[in-house]
Write a protein that holds these residues in place. Structure first.
Motif, mmCIF file in Angstrom:
data_model
loop_
_atom_site.group_PDB
_atom_site.id
_atom_site.type_symbol
_atom_site.label_atom_id
_atom_site.label_comp_id
_atom_site.label_asym_id
_atom_site.label_seq_id
_atom_site.Cartn_x
_atom_site.Cartn_y
_atom_site.Cartn_z
ATOM 1 N N PRO A 141 1.024 -1.199 0.270
ATOM 2 C CA PRO A 141 0.112 0.449 0.116
ATOM 3 C C PRO A 141 1.141 1.236 0.214
ATOM 4 O O PRO A 141 0.504 1.813 0.426
ATOM 5 N N LEU A 142 1.933 1.531 -0.968
ATOM 6 C CA LEU A 142 2.647 2.963 -1.030
ATOM 7 C C LEU A 142 1.468 4.003 -0.644
ATOM 8 O O LEU A 142 2.278 4.970 -0.207
ATOM 9 N N GLU A 143 0.568 3.711 -2.017
ATOM 10 C CA GLU A 143 0.126 5.371 -2.000
ATOM 11 C C GLU A 143 -0.216 6.005 -0.474
ATOM 12 O O GLU A 143 -0.134 7.246 -0.084
ATOM 13 N N GLU A 144 -0.979 4.612 0.446
ATOM 14 C CA GLU A 144 -1.750 4.990 0.930
ATOM 15 C C GLU A 144 -0.003 5.617 2.608
ATOM 16 O O GLU A 144 -0.213 6.938 3.328
ATOM 17 N N LEU A 145 1.072 4.546 2.017
ATOM 18 C CA LEU A 145 2.138 5.108 3.059
ATOM 19 C C LEU A 145 2.821 6.473 2.591
ATOM 20 O O LEU A 145 2.921 6.666 3.811
ATOM 21 N N ALA A 146 3.120 6.671 1.751
ATOM 22 C CA ALA A 146 3.182 7.590 1.104
ATOM 23 C C ALA A 146 2.054 8.985 1.973
ATOM 24 O O ALA A 146 2.660 10.052 2.401
ATOM 25 N N ARG A 147 1.149 8.212 1.601
ATOM 26 C CA ARG A 147 0.009 10.125 2.570
ATOM 27 C C ARG A 147 0.059 9.501 4.277
ATOM 28 O O ARG A 147 0.622 11.316 4.304
ATOM 29 N N ALA A 148 0.635 9.078 4.815
ATOM 30 C CA ALA A 148 0.147 8.777 6.274
ATOM 31 C C ALA A 148 2.526 9.418 6.294
ATOM 32 O O ALA A 148 2.667 10.335 7.242
ATOM 33 N N TYR A 149 3.096 8.770 6.030
ATOM 34 C CA TYR A 149 4.551 9.986 5.977
ATOM 35 C C TYR A 149 4.196 11.092 5.491
ATOM 36 O O TYR A 149 4.945 12.084 6.582
ATOM 37 N N ARG A 150 3.619 11.904 4.171
ATOM 38 C CA ARG A 150 4.123 12.913 4.279
ATOM 39 C C ARG A 150 3.054 13.723 5.130
ATOM 40 O O ARG A 150 3.409 15.014 5.704
ATOM 41 N N SER A 151 1.984 13.253 6.306
ATOM 42 C CA SER A 151 1.032 13.633 6.714
ATOM 43 C C SER A 151 1.822 13.958 8.118
ATOM 44 O O SER A 151 2.284 14.810 8.721
ATOM 45 N N GLN A 152 3.327 13.223 8.616
ATOM 46 C CA GLN A 152 4.037 12.540 9.729
ATOM 47 C C GLN A 152 4.891 13.417 9.331
ATOM 48 O O GLN A 152 5.691 14.832 10.308
ATOM 49 N N LEU A 153 5.851 14.531 8.695
ATOM 50 C CA LEU A 153 6.340 14.853 7.889
ATOM 51 C C LEU A 153 6.064 16.263 8.200
ATOM 52 O O LEU A 153 6.681 17.150 8.931
ATOM 53 N N LEU A 154 5.072 16.626 7.479
ATOM 54 C CA LEU A 154 4.243 18.335 8.083
ATOM 55 C C LEU A 154 3.585 18.403 8.590
ATOM 56 O O LEU A 154 3.376 20.040 9.023
ATOM 57 N N THR A 155 2.770 17.905 9.773
ATOM 58 C CA THR A 155 1.692 18.451 10.123
ATOM 59 C C THR A 155 2.625 18.282 11.705
ATOM 60 O O THR A 155 3.402 17.654 12.002
ATOM 61 N N GLY A 156 1.832 18.935 12.648
ATOM 62 C CA GLY A 156 2.420 19.356 13.903
ATOM 63 C C GLY A 156 3.417 19.533 14.288
ATOM 64 O O GLY A 156 4.193 20.812 13.986
ATOM 65 N N ASN A 157 3.676 19.714 15.552
ATOM 66 C CA ASN A 157 4.895 20.493 15.871
ATOM 67 C C ASN A 157 6.082 19.916 15.527
ATOM 68 O O ASN A 157 6.677 19.110 15.811
ATOM 69 N N PRO A 158 7.121 20.926 14.771
ATOM 70 C CA PRO A 158 8.040 19.920 14.120
ATOM 71 C C PRO A 158 9.219 20.145 14.767
ATOM 72 O O PRO A 158 9.842 19.006 14.534
ATOM 73 N N TYR A 159 9.466 20.656 16.332
ATOM 74 C CA TYR A 159 10.230 20.031 16.931
ATOM 75 C C TYR A 159 10.365 18.784 17.989
ATOM 76 O O TYR A 159 11.256 18.069 17.776
ATOM 77 N N VAL A 160 8.701 18.427 17.748
ATOM 78 C CA VAL A 160 8.158 16.694 18.229
ATOM 79 C C VAL A 160 8.531 16.072 17.641
ATOM 80 O O VAL A 160 9.580 14.970 17.447
ATOM 81 N N ARG A 161 8.342 16.292 15.951
ATOM 82 C CA ARG A 161 7.880 15.258 14.963
ATOM 83 C C ARG A 161 9.695 15.022 14.327
ATOM 84 O O ARG A 161 9.803 13.713 13.864
ATOM 85 N N LEU A 162 10.289 15.859 14.711
ATOM 86 C CA LEU A 162 11.344 15.952 14.362
ATOM 87 C C LEU A 162 12.643 15.917 15.013
ATOM 88 O O LEU A 162 13.780 16.335 14.430
ATOM 89 N N GLY A 163 12.690 15.885 16.141
ATOM 90 C CA GLY A 163 13.222 15.480 16.928
ATOM 91 C C GLY A 163 13.596 14.392 17.824
ATOM 92 O O GLY A 163 12.835 13.306 16.751
ATOM 93 N N TYR A 164 13.743 14.172 18.586
ATOM 94 C CA TYR A 164 14.696 12.939 19.669
ATOM 95 C C TYR A 164 13.375 12.311 20.559
ATOM 96 O O TYR A 164 12.958 13.064 20.542
ATOM 97 N N GLY A 165 13.127 10.359 20.365
ATOM 98 C CA GLY A 165 11.883 10.653 20.441
ATOM 99 C C GLY A 165 12.558 9.017 21.020
ATOM 100 O O GLY A 165 14.100 9.595 21.907
ATOM 101 N N ASP A 166 11.804 7.931 21.678
ATOM 102 C CA ASP A 166 11.772 7.580 22.987
ATOM 103 C C ASP A 166 12.803 5.758 21.760
ATOM 104 O O ASP A 166 12.173 5.697 20.643
#
Length: 491
Positions: A141-166
Motif C-alpha cells: 500500500p505505497l500510496e497510503e503509506l506515502a500519504r501517511a508519511y507526508r502527513s507525519q512530515l508536515l503536520t504537528g509540532n516540528p520540534y517534536v515530530r522531527l526531534g529525538y524520540g523514545d
C-alpha cells in the motif's frame, strides 16, 4: 619552495575553487614533512607568479591555512609554517623508494577479519528472480503509506515530530502494534512489552549482545538462517547444532544437550522453519517451552513471515503460550511489505525491553519515527490488515502456479514439498546438478536464485536451495522456469 610549487596542480575545470586546491596541496606538503615547522613561505605575489594565478587567489589560500592553524603570520616578516607543528620526516616527492601508501584502500593499523562475517549480502538486479522468499513490493500500500508519511512530515509540532524520540520506538506504533499482536498472535501484551527495531536481525543482535557471554552455548538447527548463526558466533558463543526433520528441530536432541550442558539460548523459526518452511509440530512446541522453563534457557522466536500461511489459520507463536517469560518474540514488516521498510519489533517482558532499549541507544539512538508513525496510522486504519489479506490470496495463487510449473517442467531434476506457508519452496536438486554452476549460468540469462545454503553443514549433501515465488507474477514465474529448463537441458 619554488620546486614544491611546481608540484601544485591546478584544475580550472574542477568544482573546487582554485584557492582551496592550492591550500589543500600546501597542507599535504606540511603533513608529509616537506614543509617543516617555521619554514617561511614565499610572498603571495611571488607564489601567484609561480602558479600563474591572481594574487588574491593565493591570499585566500594562505588565509584558509592561517584559519586552520597550519600557517602563522609574523608582522613585518611574512608567512610561516606554524611553529607548534611537530617535526615530520619528509617522504620523497618524486622517484622515492618508499612504498606508496593509499589509506583510502588499506588502513595503517592491523585488525582481525572474522570468517563468519565473510558472507556477502545478497541482492538481485536481474530481470527474473527466485529469491529467498521476499514479498512483492508492487502489492504494498505505497500510496497510503506515502500519504501517511507526508502527513507525519508536515503536520504537528516540528520540534517534536522531527526531534529525538523514545528509544523504545514510536509510542503510537507500540500501542497499535500491541493490540494487533494480541488479536492475531494470541499475545497478552502492552506497549511496554515492545521494542521497535530495524528488523529481526537487529532484535537478534541486541539480544545476543545483552544476554550472551563468550563461551555460552547457543543451539540452532543443522539447517538454519545464516544471519542468526553469524550473530551467535559474533557474540563468542559455542554454537551447537541439532538435527532437523520434516517437523522442524528435533527437540529431544536439545533435551540431551540440556542434560549435559547449560544452554543459554535457542534460536527457532517455529512457524515456517527456515529454510524448509515446515511448521514446528505442536508436541515439540510444548516440549520446547517445558525445557526452557526447566533448564532456564532463552528462546529467540524469529517469526519472520507469520502472515502468509495457506492451509488454515496460522499456528500461534510460542510466545502466546509462554507462561514463564522465557521467549523473545521478534517479527518485522520487512517480509510483510517490503525489505526497504526497516521496521521490526521485539516482544518480551517489560524489564527485558527496558534493558534492550538501553543497549539499543548506544548503537542506534532511535529508528525512523516518521515511518513508524506512518505504519501505525495504516495499522490503526486497517490498511495493512487489508493488504495482508490480499497478499495472502495472491501469494497462495503464485505458490500453486509455481509448484505446478516445477512439477510439470522440472520433475526430472528437482524434488520438493508444496509449502503450507511462507514465500519460498525448499527445493532439492538432482545430485548430478552443480547448483553453483547452474546459478552462475542463470545470472547470464537474467535469472537470479541462490546457489545453495552456505549456512549449514548439510548443504553439499542436500544440494538444495530456496526458490522464492512471492515476488514474481505467474507470467514471470513461467519465464523463470523456462530459463531453468533451457539451462538444465544444456541450452
Amino acid at each position: 619552495m619554488q620546486a614544491l610549487s611546481t608540484l601544485i596542480i591546478i584544475d580550472k575545470n574542477s568544482v573546487q575553487p582554485v584557492y582551496l586546491q592550492i591550500a589543500n596541496q600546501l597542507m599535504v606538503f606540511i603533513k608529509d614533512g616537506n614543509l617543516q615547522a617555521s619554514h617561511r613561505l614565499p610572498s603571495t605575489r611571488q607564489m601567484a607568479d609561480w602558479l600563474q594565478v591572481h594574487r588574491k587567489t593565493v591570499i585566500q589560500a594562505y588565509d584558509e591555512l592561517l584559519a586552520q592553524g597550519w600557517l602563522e603570520s609574523r608582522t613585518g616578516s611574512g608567512t610561516y609554517v606554524a611553529k607548534h607543528l611537530p617535526e615530520i620526516h619528509p617522504r620523497s616527492l618524486l622517484n622515492g623508494s618508499a612504498k606508496p601508501i593509499n589509506p583510502a584502500h588499506t588502513a595503517g593499523f592491523e585488525f582481525e577479519t572474522l570468517p563468519h562475517l565473510a558472507t556477502p549480502p545478497v541482492w538481485s538486479k536481474q530481470k527474473h528472480h527466485l529469491d529467498d522468499g521476499f514479498p512483492d513490493s508492487r502489492l504494498a500500500p505505497l500510496e497510503e503509506l506515502a500519504r501517511a508519511y507526508r502527513s507525519q512530515l508536515l503536520t504537528g509540532n516540528p520540534y517534536v515530530r522531527l526531534g529525538y524520540g523514545d528509544t523504545l520506538g514510536s509510542l503510537w506504533l507500540r500501542q497499535v502494534l500491541a493490540s494487533y499482536l494480541n488479536d492475531t498472535r494470541g499475545l497478552k501484551i502492552t506497549s511496554e512489552n515492545i521494542l521497535i527495531t530495524r528488523g529481526t536481525v537487529m532484535g537478534l543482535y541486541l539480544s545476543c549482545t545483552a544476554f550472551l557471554q563468550p563461551g555460552d552455548i547457543a543451539v540452532v538447527g543443522e539447517l538454519n538462517y545464516n544471519g542468526a548463526n553469524m550473530n551467535f558466533l559474533q557474540a563468542g558463543t559455542r554454537l551447537l547444532k541439532i538435527p532437523v526433520d520434516e517437523h522442524g528441530i528435533v527437540v529431544e536432541a536439545l533435551a540431551d544437550i540440556c542434560r549435559k550442558q547449560r544452554v543459554r539460548m535457542v534460536y527457532v523459526t517455529s512457524h515456517h522453519f527456515y529454510p524448509t518452511t515446515t511448521a514446528l509440530r505442536a508436541d515439540r512446541r510444548l516440549e520446547l517451552l517445558k525445557l526452557a522453563g526447566q533448564y532456564g534457557f532463552i528462546i529467540f522466536e524469529d517469526d519472520y513471515d507469520y502472515d502468509f500461511h495457506y492451509l488454515s489459520k496460522p499456528l500461534l507463536p510460542l510466545a502466546s503460550a509462554d507462561k514463564a517469560g522465557m521467549v523473545l518474540y521478534c517479527g518485522s514488516f520487512t517480509k510483510s511489505i517490503s525489505p526497504a521498510f526497516r521496521v521490526g519489533y521485539l516482544v518480551a517482558s517489560e524489564n527485558v525491553i527496558r534493558h534492550l532499549a538501553q543497549l539499543r541507544r548506544i548503537i542506534d539512538r532511535q529508528g525512523d519515527i516518521l515511518l513508524e508513525n506512518a505504519i501505525a496510522e495504516l495499522l490503526q486504519n486497517g490498511i495493512i490488515q487489508r493488504y495482508l489479506r490480499k497478499a495472502l490470496r495472491t501469494y497462495k495463487q503464485r505458490r500453486d502456479v509455481f509448484c505446478d510449473l516445477l512439477k510439470s517442467n522440472l520433475s526430472n531434476y528437482v524434488q520438493f514439498q508444496v509449502p503450507v506457508g511462507g514465500m519460498a519452496v525448499w527445493t532439492h536438486f538432482d545430485p548430478a546438478i552443480d547448483l553453483n554452476i547452474l546459478s552462475q549460468k542463470a545470472l547470464q540469462h537474467e535469472l537470479y536464485f541462490a546457489s545453495g545454503y552456505r549456512n549449514d553443514d548439510l548443504s553439499p549433501v542436500l544440494n538444495a536451495t530456496r526458490l522464492g515465488f512471492a515476488s514474481s507474477t505467474p507470467a514471470e514465474l513461467e519465464s523463470c522456469v523456462e530459463i531453468m529448463v533451457r539451462l538444465l537441458k544444456g541450452g
